[in-house]
Write a protein that holds these residues in place. Structure first.
Motif, PDB file in Angstrom:
ATOM      1  N   ASP A 273       7.886 -46.135 -88.360  1.00  0.00           N
ATOM      2  CA  ASP A 273       9.315 -47.009 -88.498  1.00  0.00           C
ATOM      3  C   ASP A 273      10.496 -46.551 -87.874  1.00  0.00           C
ATOM      4  OD1 ASP A 273       7.808 -48.750 -90.478  1.00  0.00           O
ATOM      5  OD2 ASP A 273       8.048 -47.403 -91.897  1.00  0.00           O
ATOM      6  N   GLN A 274      10.305 -46.198 -86.806  1.00  0.00           N
ATOM      7  CA  GLN A 274      11.510 -45.718 -85.821  1.00  0.00           C
ATOM      8  C   GLN A 274      12.540 -46.809 -85.569  1.00  0.00           C
ATOM      9  OE1 GLN A 274      11.902 -42.868 -84.685  1.00  0.00           O
ATOM     10  NE2 GLN A 274      10.016 -41.434 -85.235  1.00  0.00           N
ATOM     11  N   ALA A 275      13.640 -46.314 -85.577  1.00  0.00           N
ATOM     12  CA  ALA A 275      14.783 -47.423 -85.354  1.00  0.00           C
ATOM     13  C   ALA A 275      14.592 -47.735 -83.972  1.00  0.00           C
ATOM     14  CB  ALA A 275      16.208 -46.965 -85.644  1.00  0.00           C
ATOM     15  N   ASP A 276      14.500 -47.011 -82.998  1.00  0.00           N
ATOM     16  CA  ASP A 276      14.133 -47.405 -81.495  1.00  0.00           C
ATOM     17  C   ASP A 276      12.892 -47.791 -81.577  1.00  0.00           C
ATOM     18  OD1 ASP A 276      14.655 -47.729 -78.839  1.00  0.00           O
ATOM     19  OD2 ASP A 276      14.827 -45.597 -78.587  1.00  0.00           O
ATOM     20  N   LYS A 277      12.712 -48.893 -80.949  1.00  0.00           N
ATOM     21  CA  LYS A 277      11.349 -49.572 -80.700  1.00  0.00           C
ATOM     22  C   LYS A 277      10.610 -48.970 -79.431  1.00  0.00           C
ATOM     23  CE  LYS A 277       8.860 -53.933 -80.402  1.00  0.00           C
ATOM     24  NZ  LYS A 277       8.828 -55.538 -80.464  1.00  0.00           N
ATOM     25  N   ALA A 278      11.389 -48.456 -78.499  1.00  0.00           N
ATOM     26  CA  ALA A 278      10.692 -47.714 -77.516  1.00  0.00           C
ATOM     27  C   ALA A 278      10.231 -46.379 -77.965  1.00  0.00           C
ATOM     28  CB  ALA A 278      11.776 -47.289 -76.386  1.00  0.00           C
ATOM     29  N   SER A 279      10.831 -45.659 -78.975  1.00  0.00           N
ATOM     30  CA  SER A 279      10.111 -44.596 -79.483  1.00  0.00           C
ATOM     31  C   SER A 279       8.996 -44.755 -80.471  1.00  0.00           C
ATOM     32  CB  SER A 279      11.372 -43.710 -80.078  1.00  0.00           C
ATOM     33  OG  SER A 279      12.224 -43.647 -79.391  1.00  0.00           O
ATOM     34  N   GLN A 280       8.825 -45.944 -80.897  1.00  0.00           N
ATOM     35  CA  GLN A 280       7.445 -46.288 -81.806  1.00  0.00           C
ATOM     36  C   GLN A 280       6.173 -45.812 -81.031  1.00  0.00           C
ATOM     37  OE1 GLN A 280       7.853 -50.340 -82.796  1.00  0.00           O
ATOM     38  NE2 GLN A 280       9.354 -50.047 -84.445  1.00  0.00           N
ATOM     39  N   GLU A 281       5.345 -45.477 -82.048  1.00  0.00           N
ATOM     40  CA  GLU A 281       3.786 -44.821 -81.523  1.00  0.00           C
ATOM     41  C   GLU A 281       2.839 -46.020 -81.815  1.00  0.00           C
ATOM     42  OE1 GLU A 281       3.207 -41.177 -83.446  1.00  0.00           O
ATOM     43  OE2 GLU A 281       4.315 -40.307 -81.895  1.00  0.00           O
ATOM     44  N   VAL A 282       1.921 -46.188 -80.503  1.00  0.00           N
ATOM     45  CA  VAL A 282       1.081 -47.043 -80.831  1.00  0.00           C
ATOM     46  C   VAL A 282      -0.472 -46.413 -80.400  1.00  0.00           C
ATOM     47  CG1 VAL A 282       2.136 -49.019 -80.212  1.00  0.00           C
ATOM     48  CG2 VAL A 282       0.951 -47.854 -78.310  1.00  0.00           C
ATOM     49  N   ASP A 283      -1.475 -46.866 -80.946  1.00  0.00           N
ATOM     50  CA  ASP A 283      -2.923 -46.256 -80.709  1.00  0.00           C
ATOM     51  C   ASP A 283      -3.176 -46.544 -78.995  1.00  0.00           C
ATOM     52  OD1 ASP A 283      -3.170 -45.556 -83.169  1.00  0.00           O
ATOM     53  OD2 ASP A 283      -3.959 -47.439 -83.747  1.00  0.00           O
ATOM     54  N   TYR A 284      -3.646 -45.106 -78.513  1.00  0.00           N
ATOM     55  CA  TYR A 284      -3.840 -45.511 -76.928  1.00  0.00           C
ATOM     56  C   TYR A 284      -5.360 -44.678 -76.625  1.00  0.00           C
ATOM     57  CZ  TYR A 284      -3.609 -44.265 -72.075  1.00  0.00           C
ATOM     58  OH  TYR A 284      -3.882 -44.048 -70.812  1.00  0.00           O
ATOM     59  N   TYR A 285      -5.969 -45.509 -76.097  1.00  0.00           N
ATOM     60  CA  TYR A 285      -7.570 -45.237 -75.787  1.00  0.00           C
ATOM     61  C   TYR A 285      -7.559 -45.120 -74.325  1.00  0.00           C
ATOM     62  CZ  TYR A 285      -8.484 -46.293 -80.773  1.00  0.00           C
ATOM     63  OH  TYR A 285      -8.440 -46.276 -82.197  1.00  0.00           O
ATOM     64  N   GLU A 286      -8.076 -43.953 -74.065  1.00  0.00           N
ATOM     65  CA  GLU A 286      -8.235 -43.759 -72.436  1.00  0.00           C
ATOM     66  C   GLU A 286      -9.901 -43.554 -72.412  1.00  0.00           C
ATOM     67  OE1 GLU A 286      -7.680 -41.216 -68.466  1.00  0.00           O
ATOM     68  OE2 GLU A 286      -6.195 -41.338 -69.786  1.00  0.00           O
ATOM     69  N   LEU A 287     -10.747 -44.381 -72.029  1.00  0.00           N
ATOM     70  CA  LEU A 287     -12.088 -44.204 -72.235  1.00  0.00           C
ATOM     71  C   LEU A 287     -12.907 -44.519 -70.668  1.00  0.00           C
ATOM     72  CD1 LEU A 287     -12.566 -46.790 -75.425  1.00  0.00           C
ATOM     73  CD2 LEU A 287     -12.414 -44.318 -75.335  1.00  0.00           C
TER      74      LEU A 287
END
Length: 684
Positions: A273-287
């Motif tokens: 719930d970061q106020a800045d959307k650019a700082s929000q984290e998403v799940d990242y997969y490098e496979l």
């Protein structure tokens, strides 16, 4: 059958990811326990209330003893890796690649930190994992510039990567040879967008690493990769479309993974719930997945990138790839398994037992120093003086009460000293299990003074042997890292690069190197003590000196490069980083020129022989002249003597003849006839 669609591929990959994550979570408990034991947090040995809470740090102590030797051996060399030619004509490229990777690429890629972190993970958590990649990002820089004249302003904004955000024009007065003159000056605020790329190395946190449970090595894993959290801004900086990234869901909860991350970092900050959307984290997969996507019967290696999930809509990249950019590093092998053995596996039980013993020992000493009082009820007028004694505070008893009967103390037997033998046994058991002891970790010189020299050497050799085995096993895994780093450098450096190397500017062009060259990690010195390393190098140098003295500088056994290598190893064994700061490696041209000069230079021994021969000849001539003069003088003396003798003989003969004549004349005067033959010697 037709080739698989992205949806079918994503479905298969999603199942592989679930298998990998389940396997990762199974091992997570062991890694969490290992990290807690290292930090002195032992939840399986809770302390009793109001009792000792001390914790024995045997896992940390063992790792800190052996880690410096491993790091010094691997990273203490000036050349961590040497590339070896595999095809004819690779010799020059192998030598250039060795210099370029060791002195330029490896430091720029944060290689030293990556190797040290991976070694620490391998010792503590069984496996250390290093990944390598080419990091290409867009960097946005905003800056202000003031007082620019028109020429400087035009030159600054001529770059296509610069965007002018603000511009202000003013007038400034300057002094010229024709007097004061007013010129326009500009104040600018600009934004510069730079695309920058470089090779990178990093140790992977094991809670982020995915590997298939059936794999015996990374090479044969069906799915290998990373599962991590990344900010939206970082994904955009990597070149992904902003609209796609902004539409991805935020990261999901993974309790096992977050628990392990918290144990590793100790202070994880919740970024939800970061106020800045650019700082929000998403799940990242490098496979990196082995899958038959084109239905040719052979599973190909593909690089697939997902963000926000592993469904088709989350697929950002899907392309064929050449290698899996991960390397497994261990310090002790388990046959036929991908995982290795760790120091924690050997030391956890000992740390647990020693913790219990230490607590009991200290509790016994505490009871000895603070005995429990026995007080007769009603005889003590101030009970606080017994329960909370203070220096000089009196204990008042009732009238007529026997003081010795009023207050007493429990008798607690001293058994703490019985623990010391057991603690010593456990320390020896730890040494037997790991091979790590004070003798093998650089102890004080007098630590073995009560042992015989042979016993001391055996103890030291045993520990050093175990450390050397750890180093060589670890270095075997590093070969894959440096082979991948070479391929990455050749693949992404699209033009020659000039760098300063050993005080000279050298141009490297990796595009012409063979990407399949073999790599050899240097582990020749450093696994033991520095004194042992210095002795080994000195023995080699003495042998080199004997061969050069006996066979000359152009002998087939010792070349100038061999001599310089022994000198550089001496510098490294002394703990100094770069031999080039103290000795200069001669070029082949210098060596050839000096050897020619040496060949043309007269031999000092031959010169001595010639000078001695010349001196002998001069001496012989002088002696001959002296003998001649002596002979001439002796001859003159002899001739004079002969002449004198001849003269004396003639004189004697003349006197005899004269005497005879006188006698004859005398006889004649007396009338005696004397035959003429008697007078003249001839008949008359």
């Amino acid at each position: 059958m037709a080739a698989l669609t992205n949806g079918q591929v994503a479905s298969q990959v999603s199942q592989l990811v679930k298998d990998c994550e389940s396997f990762r979570d199974q091992l997570s408990g062991d890694r969490i326990k290992a990290m807690e034991y290292y930090d002195g947090v032992m939840k399986d040995v809770p302390a009793d209330p109001n009792r000792s809470k001390v914790v024995s740090r045997d896992v940390r102590a063992a790792i800190k003893k052996v880690l410096p030797s491993i790091i010094r051996t691997i990273l203490g060399n000036d050349k961590v890796v040497e590339y070896e030619p595999v095809d004819q004509g690779d010799e020059a490229g192998a030598e250039q690649a060795t210099d370029y990777i060791n002195y330029i690429v490896f430091p720029e890629s944060d290689g030293y930190d990556a190797v040290q972190d991976a070694a620490h993970d391998a010792l503590k958590l069984r496996n250390g994992v290093i990944r390598w990649w080419y990091d290409k990002k867009r960097i946005v820089e905003v800056s202000r510039h003031s007082g620019l004249d028109e020429a400087a302003m035009v030159q600054l904004v001529a770059d296509d990567a610069i965007e002018v955000l603000e511009q202000a024009l003013s007038v400034a007065t300057i002094e010229t040879e024709h007097g004061p003159q007013q010129i326009p000056v500009y104040d600018l605020k600009i934004r510069r967008v730079i695309e920058k790329g470089c090779t990178r190395l990093a140790a992977v946190p094991l809670e982020e690493f995915l590997v298939h449970p059936d794999a015996l090595s990374i090479d044969d894993s069906l799915c290998t990769g990373l599962s991590m959290k990344m900010r939206r801004s970082d994904l955009v900086a990597m070149g992904y479309d902003r609209e796609v990234i902004d539409g991805l869901p935020t990261t999901t909860k993974d309790n096992e993974k977050e628990t392990e991350e918290f144990a590793r970092r100790r202070d994880v900050v919740d970024a939800d719930d970061q106020a800045d959307k650019a700082s929000q984290e998403v799940d990242y997969y490098e496979l990196y997945v082995r899958i038959d996507a084109d239905d040719d019967g052979i599973a190909e290696l593909r690089r697939m990138v997902f963000a926000g999930g592993t469904s088709e809509k989350n697929l950002l990249e899907n392309e064929e790839w050449d290698e899996v950019p991960f390397a497994d590093l261990i310090t002790e092998r388990r046959p036929h398994q991908r995982e290795g053995n760790s120091i924690t596996d050997d030391m956890a039980e000992i740390q647990r037992i020693k913790t219990v013993l230490l607590r009991q020992t200290l509790d016994n000493l505490y009871w000895q120093n603070n005995l429990q009082p026995i007080v007769q009820e009603g005889t003590i007028e101030n009970p606080e003086a017994v329960l909370n004694p203070k220096f000089g505070q009196p204990i008042r008893v009732g009238q007529g009460t026997d003081v010795r009967a009023a207050v007493g103390y429990t008798s607690v037997p001293l058994v703490a000293d019985k623990s010391f033998a057991m603690l010593g046994y456990l320390d020896q058991e730890a040494t037997d299990r790991t091979g790590i002891s004070d003798a093998s970790s650089g102890m004080a010189p007098d630590a073995l003074q009560n042992m015989t020299a042979k016993a001391s050497a055996m103890v030291e050799a045993a520990g050093i042997g175990q450390t050397e085995l750890m180093v060589r096993t670890f270095a075997q895994g590093l070969k894959r890292v440096f082979q991948g780093l070479l391929k990455l450098t050749i693949k992404h450096q699209d033009q020659p690069r000039t760098v300063r190397l050993r005080g000279k500017w050298v141009t490297f062009d990796p595009r012409h190197w063979n990407a399949g060259m073999d790599a050899s990690v240097n582990t020749g010195l450093g696994a033991g003590t520095r004194e042992r390393d210095m002795m080994m190098v000195q023995m080699i140098q003495q042998l080199q000196e004997k061969l050069v003295a006996a066979l000359g500088p152009d002998n087939p056994y010792v070349s100038p490069d061999n001599v310089y290598n022994s000198i550089s190893k001496t510098v490294e064994a002394a703990g100094l980083k770069s031999p080039d700061l103290y000795f200069t490696k001669p070029s082949p041209e210098d060596v050839q020129r000096r050897m020619q000069e040496q060949a043309n230079k007269p031999d000092p021994e031959m010169q001595k022989v010639q000078m001695q021969a010349q001196a002998d000849m001069e001496k012989a001539k002088l002696q001959a002249e002296t003998d001649r003069q002596k002979l001439a003088a002796q001859t003159q003396v002899d001739m004079a003597k002969i002449e004198a003798e001849s003269e004396l003989k003639r004189y004697q003969i003349d006197q005899e003849i004269k005497l005879k004549r006188d006698q004859a004349m005398a006889q004649a005067m007396l009338g005696q006839r004397v035959p003429i033959a008697q007078i003249g010697g001839q008949p008359g």
